[in-house]
Design a protein around this motif. Sequence first.
Motif, PDB file in Angstrom:
ATOM      1  N   LEU A 167      -6.664   4.468  -5.668  1.00  0.00           N
ATOM      2  CA  LEU A 167      -5.484   5.284  -5.183  1.00  0.00           C
ATOM      3  C   LEU A 167      -6.051   5.805  -3.938  1.00  0.00           C
ATOM      4  CD1 LEU A 167      -4.388   6.830  -8.491  1.00  0.00           C
ATOM      5  CD2 LEU A 167      -3.422   4.784  -7.317  1.00  0.00           C
ATOM      6  N   LYS A 168      -5.202   6.361  -3.093  1.00  0.00           N
ATOM      7  CA  LYS A 168      -5.423   7.050  -1.741  1.00  0.00           C
ATOM      8  C   LYS A 168      -4.464   8.206  -1.693  1.00  0.00           C
ATOM      9  CE  LYS A 168      -6.453   4.978   2.171  1.00  0.00           C
ATOM     10  NZ  LYS A 168      -6.201   3.961   3.399  1.00  0.00           N
ATOM     11  N   SER A 169      -5.295   9.346  -1.454  1.00  0.00           N
ATOM     12  CA  SER A 169      -4.290  10.584  -1.459  1.00  0.00           C
ATOM     13  C   SER A 169      -3.372  10.644  -0.118  1.00  0.00           C
ATOM     14  CB  SER A 169      -5.180  11.881  -1.208  1.00  0.00           C
ATOM     15  OG  SER A 169      -5.798  12.226  -0.228  1.00  0.00           O
ATOM     16  N   ARG A 170      -2.604  11.633  -0.048  1.00  0.00           N
ATOM     17  CA  ARG A 170      -1.562  11.658   1.164  1.00  0.00           C
ATOM     18  C   ARG A 170      -2.402  12.040   2.262  1.00  0.00           C
ATOM     19  NH1 ARG A 170       2.466  16.677   0.298  1.00  0.00           N
ATOM     20  NH2 ARG A 170       3.547  14.596  -0.696  1.00  0.00           N
ATOM     21  N   PHE A 171      -3.743  12.480   2.148  1.00  0.00           N
ATOM     22  CA  PHE A 171      -4.483  13.161   3.402  1.00  0.00           C
ATOM     23  C   PHE A 171      -5.638  12.059   3.544  1.00  0.00           C
ATOM     24  CE2 PHE A 171      -2.706  16.897   1.717  1.00  0.00           C
ATOM     25  CZ  PHE A 171      -1.738  17.058   2.967  1.00  0.00           C
ATOM     26  N   ARG A 172      -5.590  10.643   2.817  1.00  0.00           N
ATOM     27  CA  ARG A 172      -6.380   9.666   3.091  1.00  0.00           C
ATOM     28  C   ARG A 172      -7.926   9.816   2.448  1.00  0.00           C
ATOM     29  NH1 ARG A 172      -3.488   7.270   7.848  1.00  0.00           N
ATOM     30  NH2 ARG A 172      -1.475   8.091   7.400  1.00  0.00           N
TER      31      ARG A 172
ATOM     32  N   ARG B 242      -0.861  20.496  18.098  1.00  0.00           N
ATOM     33  CA  ARG B 242       0.095  19.375  17.715  1.00  0.00           C
ATOM     34  C   ARG B 242       0.991  19.362  16.381  1.00  0.00           C
ATOM     35  NH1 ARG B 242      -2.300  13.210  16.793  1.00  0.00           N
ATOM     36  NH2 ARG B 242      -0.418  12.049  16.263  1.00  0.00           N
ATOM     37  N   ASN B 243       2.094  19.200  16.802  1.00  0.00           N
ATOM     38  CA  ASN B 243       3.248  19.477  15.664  1.00  0.00           C
ATOM     39  C   ASN B 243       3.279  18.140  14.536  1.00  0.00           C
ATOM     40  OD1 ASN B 243       4.025  21.821  16.289  1.00  0.00           O
ATOM     41  ND2 ASN B 243       5.598  21.001  17.647  1.00  0.00           N
ATOM     42  N   PHE B 244       3.544  18.236  13.480  1.00  0.00           N
ATOM     43  CA  PHE B 244       3.536  17.135  12.527  1.00  0.00           C
ATOM     44  C   PHE B 244       4.142  17.434  11.336  1.00  0.00           C
ATOM     45  CE2 PHE B 244      -0.601  19.468  11.570  1.00  0.00           C
ATOM     46  CZ  PHE B 244      -0.273  19.838  10.356  1.00  0.00           C
ATOM     47  N   ASP B 245       4.614  16.459  10.430  1.00  0.00           N
ATOM     48  CA  ASP B 245       5.401  16.493   9.285  1.00  0.00           C
ATOM     49  C   ASP B 245       4.340  16.202   8.322  1.00  0.00           C
ATOM     50  OD1 ASP B 245       6.964  16.345   7.182  1.00  0.00           O
ATOM     51  OD2 ASP B 245       8.327  15.026   7.845  1.00  0.00           O
ATOM     52  N   PRO B 246       3.833  17.307   7.564  1.00  0.00           N
ATOM     53  CA  PRO B 246       2.719  17.048   6.398  1.00  0.00           C
ATOM     54  C   PRO B 246       3.228  15.986   5.323  1.00  0.00           C
ATOM     55  CG  PRO B 246       3.640  19.060   6.394  1.00  0.00           C
ATOM     56  CD  PRO B 246       4.260  18.424   7.439  1.00  0.00           C
ATOM     57  N   PHE B 247       4.696  15.802   5.140  1.00  0.00           N
ATOM     58  CA  PHE B 247       4.971  14.803   4.031  1.00  0.00           C
ATOM     59  C   PHE B 247       5.585  13.677   4.826  1.00  0.00           C
ATOM     60  CE2 PHE B 247       6.025  19.238   3.038  1.00  0.00           C
ATOM     61  CZ  PHE B 247       5.003  19.249   1.813  1.00  0.00           C
ATOM     62  N   ASN B 248       5.109  13.297   5.932  1.00  0.00           N
ATOM     63  CA  ASN B 248       5.343  12.032   6.567  1.00  0.00           C
ATOM     64  C   ASN B 248       4.422  11.598   7.582  1.00  0.00           C
ATOM     65  OD1 ASN B 248       6.631   9.511   7.550  1.00  0.00           O
ATOM     66  ND2 ASN B 248       8.222  10.620   8.953  1.00  0.00           N
ATOM     67  N   LEU B 249       3.385  10.936   7.137  1.00  0.00           N
ATOM     68  CA  LEU B 249       2.250  11.042   7.986  1.00  0.00           C
ATOM     69  C   LEU B 249       1.939   9.438   8.118  1.00  0.00           C
ATOM     70  CD1 LEU B 249      -0.273  13.731   6.504  1.00  0.00           C
ATOM     71  CD2 LEU B 249       1.154  13.663   8.306  1.00  0.00           C
ATOM     72  N   ASP B 250       2.936   8.701   7.684  1.00  0.00           N
ATOM     73  CA  ASP B 250       2.495   7.100   7.782  1.00  0.00           C
ATOM     74  C   ASP B 250       2.359   6.480   9.073  1.00  0.00           C
ATOM     75  OD1 ASP B 250       3.044   7.123   5.055  1.00  0.00           O
ATOM     76  OD2 ASP B 250       5.239   6.355   5.295  1.00  0.00           O
ATOM     77  N   GLU B 251       2.515   7.265  10.105  1.00  0.00           N
ATOM     78  CA  GLU B 251       2.447   6.717  11.402  1.00  0.00           C
ATOM     79  C   GLU B 251       1.167   7.215  12.128  1.00  0.00           C
ATOM     80  OE1 GLU B 251       5.536   7.446  14.083  1.00  0.00           O
ATOM     81  OE2 GLU B 251       7.260   6.493  12.825  1.00  0.00           O
TER      82      GLU B 251
ATOM     83  N   PHE C  17      -7.865   8.594  10.962  1.00  0.00           N
ATOM     84  CA  PHE C  17      -8.902   9.556  11.973  1.00  0.00           C
ATOM     85  C   PHE C  17      -7.964  10.960  12.041  1.00  0.00           C
ATOM     86  CE2 PHE C  17     -10.215  11.689  15.639  1.00  0.00           C
ATOM     87  CZ  PHE C  17     -11.550  11.807  15.429  1.00  0.00           C
ATOM     88  N   ASP C  18      -6.735  10.628  12.410  1.00  0.00           N
ATOM     89  CA  ASP C  18      -5.872  11.788  12.985  1.00  0.00           C
ATOM     90  C   ASP C  18      -5.518  12.579  11.766  1.00  0.00           C
ATOM     91  OD1 ASP C  18      -5.844  11.261  15.551  1.00  0.00           O
ATOM     92  OD2 ASP C  18      -4.009  10.067  15.847  1.00  0.00           O
ATOM     93  N   VAL C  19      -5.216  11.912  10.525  1.00  0.00           N
ATOM     94  CA  VAL C  19      -4.818  12.643   9.443  1.00  0.00           C
ATOM     95  C   VAL C  19      -5.995  13.335   8.828  1.00  0.00           C
ATOM     96  CG1 VAL C  19      -4.290  12.455   6.897  1.00  0.00           C
ATOM     97  CG2 VAL C  19      -3.050  11.078   8.606  1.00  0.00           C
ATOM     98  N   ARG C  20      -7.051  13.055   8.902  1.00  0.00           N
ATOM     99  CA  ARG C  20      -8.328  13.719   8.427  1.00  0.00           C
ATOM    100  C   ARG C  20      -8.726  14.747   9.344  1.00  0.00           C
ATOM    101  NH1 ARG C  20     -11.287   8.054   7.157  1.00  0.00           N
ATOM    102  NH2 ARG C  20     -10.571   7.753   4.826  1.00  0.00           N
ATOM    103  N   ASN C  21      -8.467  14.669  10.529  1.00  0.00           N
ATOM    104  CA  ASN C  21      -9.040  15.665  11.487  1.00  0.00           C
ATOM    105  C   ASN C  21      -7.911  16.520  12.108  1.00  0.00           C
ATOM    106  OD1 ASN C  21     -12.254  15.053  12.209  1.00  0.00           O
ATOM    107  ND2 ASN C  21     -10.958  12.972  12.024  1.00  0.00           N
ATOM    108  N   GLU C  22      -6.872  16.080  12.071  1.00  0.00           N
ATOM    109  CA  GLU C  22      -5.724  17.126  12.497  1.00  0.00           C
ATOM    110  C   GLU C  22      -4.659  17.508  11.598  1.00  0.00           C
ATOM    111  OE1 GLU C  22      -3.988  15.663  16.233  1.00  0.00           O
ATOM    112  OE2 GLU C  22      -5.668  14.455  16.897  1.00  0.00           O
ATOM    113  N   VAL C  23      -4.637  17.039  10.406  1.00  0.00           N
ATOM    114  CA  VAL C  23      -3.909  17.484   9.367  1.00  0.00           C
ATOM    115  C   VAL C  23      -4.589  18.082   8.173  1.00  0.00           C
ATOM    116  CG1 VAL C  23      -1.951  16.913   7.745  1.00  0.00           C
ATOM    117  CG2 VAL C  23      -1.953  15.653  10.126  1.00  0.00           C
ATOM    118  N   ARG C  24      -5.394  17.129   7.453  1.00  0.00           N
ATOM    119  CA  ARG C  24      -6.123  17.442   6.162  1.00  0.00           C
ATOM    120  C   ARG C  24      -6.973  18.854   6.362  1.00  0.00           C
ATOM    121  NH1 ARG C  24     -10.535  17.364   3.043  1.00  0.00           N
ATOM    122  NH2 ARG C  24     -10.391  16.437   1.396  1.00  0.00           N
TER     123      ARG C  24
END
Length: 236
Positions: free
Chosen positions: A102-107, A176-185, A189-196
Amino acid sequence: MRKPTRTLLAGVSALVALVALSGCTGNSAPEGSSPAEPAPETSTAATFPASARYMADMTAPDGATMTIGVSVDGAEVAAYACNGTDDEAWFFGTQSDGVIDLKSRFRDTLAADFNGTDLTGEVSMDGVQYTFTAASVSGVAGMYTAESDGVRASWVVRPDGSATGVQFSGFAQGDRNFDPFNLDELSDFDVRNEVRNTRKLGPAGPIEFLPGGQPRASINGVPVSPTLVTGTFRLG
């Protein structure tokens, strides 16, 4: 006298030739046929019980610690890992033939096999690898979560009632604005460093159990009744 000797030698020579021919044909496949295939590798994973919970404390090579809980109900799996201070990961999905990948939402990633008794595997969180062997647990042991006014607290409870938990209070968004529940795009690297790493995390308050096993806790001073996490549980 020479004729019998010649006959005997001819017979011995024929016997030697027959043995040699038999040895050659016994070690090679008939012409036009394929060599015997090696036996296929078999998986060591076993079938999960219909419903089960597992937990383990983990330590990385650098000394960092995490605690993980895993719940399985049929094919459905939910897992939660946290360090009790400032990191957590939720995993949701399915298992197949005793194998979890499995992979989490934040990779973050979770890979594990069930051997019929224990669940063994590896968790990768924020680039750190943790290996574990999780035993089956019952009673109050397992994963719990509760929410109050947009703040969520989650715990992994051991068989003795002690627990490790983390409280999640949203995101501290930067430039940077982001939707934490829609990170597919976004890339890993970006998810781990700019969201997670923008999540607001801290230690969860204590979780206690009434004599009948009913859990109770509080979030920011508000009493809550934590929910036991099963394999079918999913965060919204």
